[in-house]
Design a protein around this motif. Sequence first.
Motif, mmCIF file in Angstrom:
data_model
loop_
_atom_site.group_PDB
_atom_site.id
_atom_site.type_symbol
_atom_site.label_atom_id
_atom_site.label_comp_id
_atom_site.label_asym_id
_atom_site.label_seq_id
_atom_site.Cartn_x
_atom_site.Cartn_y
_atom_site.Cartn_z
ATOM 1 N N GLU A 1 1.095 15.865 -12.742
ATOM 2 C CA GLU A 1 2.187 15.734 -11.644
ATOM 3 C C GLU A 1 2.137 14.433 -10.782
ATOM 4 O O GLU A 1 3.319 13.831 -11.021
ATOM 5 N N PRO A 2 0.920 13.730 -10.352
ATOM 6 C CA PRO A 2 1.413 12.640 -9.411
ATOM 7 C C PRO A 2 1.757 11.467 -10.506
ATOM 8 O O PRO A 2 2.577 10.728 -10.173
ATOM 9 N N LEU A 3 1.191 11.352 -11.704
ATOM 10 C CA LEU A 3 1.553 10.218 -12.723
ATOM 11 C C LEU A 3 2.971 10.649 -13.080
ATOM 12 O O LEU A 3 3.626 9.527 -13.291
ATOM 13 N N GLY A 4 3.285 11.760 -13.359
ATOM 14 C CA GLY A 4 4.499 12.028 -13.633
ATOM 15 C C GLY A 4 5.610 11.517 -12.809
ATOM 16 O O GLY A 4 6.537 11.086 -13.211
ATOM 17 N N LYS A 5 5.342 11.944 -11.451
ATOM 18 C CA LYS A 5 6.184 11.561 -10.488
ATOM 19 C C LYS A 5 6.417 9.790 -10.515
ATOM 20 O O LYS A 5 7.455 9.559 -10.345
ATOM 21 N N LEU A 6 5.078 9.364 -10.422
ATOM 22 C CA LEU A 6 5.442 8.023 -10.428
ATOM 23 C C LEU A 6 6.082 7.163 -11.765
ATOM 24 O O LEU A 6 6.926 6.356 -11.324
ATOM 25 N N VAL A 7 5.891 7.761 -12.683
ATOM 26 C CA VAL A 7 6.840 7.284 -13.772
ATOM 27 C C VAL A 7 8.422 7.636 -13.392
ATOM 28 O O VAL A 7 9.128 7.053 -13.959
ATOM 29 N N ALA B 1 0.754 -1.150 -0.006
ATOM 30 C CA ALA B 1 0.200 -0.078 -0.063
ATOM 31 C C ALA B 1 0.745 1.270 -0.013
ATOM 32 O O ALA B 1 0.264 2.337 -0.072
ATOM 33 N N ASP B 2 2.294 1.091 0.025
ATOM 34 C CA ASP B 2 3.071 2.193 0.044
ATOM 35 C C ASP B 2 3.190 2.586 -1.369
ATOM 36 O O ASP B 2 3.892 2.170 -1.968
ATOM 37 N N ILE B 3 2.835 3.854 -1.703
ATOM 38 C CA ILE B 3 3.155 4.388 -2.919
ATOM 39 C C ILE B 3 4.597 4.589 -3.369
ATOM 40 O O ILE B 3 4.942 4.543 -4.608
ATOM 41 N N HIS B 4 5.541 4.664 -2.556
ATOM 42 C CA HIS B 4 6.752 4.676 -2.767
ATOM 43 C C HIS B 4 7.406 3.388 -3.362
ATOM 44 O O HIS B 4 8.543 3.294 -4.169
#
Length: 69
Positions: free
Chosen positions: A58-64, A21-24
């Motif tokens: 931004e959130p999706l770009g950071k995940l990529v 569940a940790d997004i990192h």
Amino acid sequence: MINGNALRIAGALELFFDGSADIHRWRLRAALLGQDRPWTRHRHYDWRRQIFSSSLPEPLGKLVNDSGG
């Protein structure tokens, strides 16, 4: 976070949650991101603003970016 605009720019997305569940710890791989080819250039055109833009939300770009994909 994943909408039509994001899919238009990135193409198909492969998400890896790794049972966490940790997004990192999540990873994402995009089919077309970072590939500027003549036959996919039209995907970067935003007809509402009438400009070419390849930036993701931004959130999706950071995940990529965090996953290297």
